[in-house]
Design a protein around this motif. Sequence first.
Motif: not given
Length: 121
Positions: A26, A31-34
């Motif tokens: 990360e 932006p991005g999913k966990k």
Amino acid sequence: MNSQEAKDAMLGIFKAAWDPTGFPAEYEYVPGKKPPTQTVWARAIVRHTIGRQSSLTGASGTKYLERGTITIQVFSPVGDGSKAGYAAAQIVKNAFRDARHPDVWFSSVRMNEVGAEGAFD
């Protein structure tokens, strides 16, 4: 080298070392999913701190020294005595210790344990 170029150089060293592990990463402000809680993963954070003029002039003009910190947080699932986390963190630590860049250098490369929090060591 400007601040963005320095940040890109630092993150590039991390990415080159981390990507072959196959673990997710990360990046701050991207932006991005966990990442899932069942795997090792890392978070990269860059903070520029102080800067100063380091010479009056030189062959290429006035020189400046700027400092900052790159923090790579490595998370591993609780339950294996932090073995997976240590192995992954050692890869990152070695990458920064061995890094050779014409404009960015790293001092005080170290690994600090924080302890378990939730599902991660």
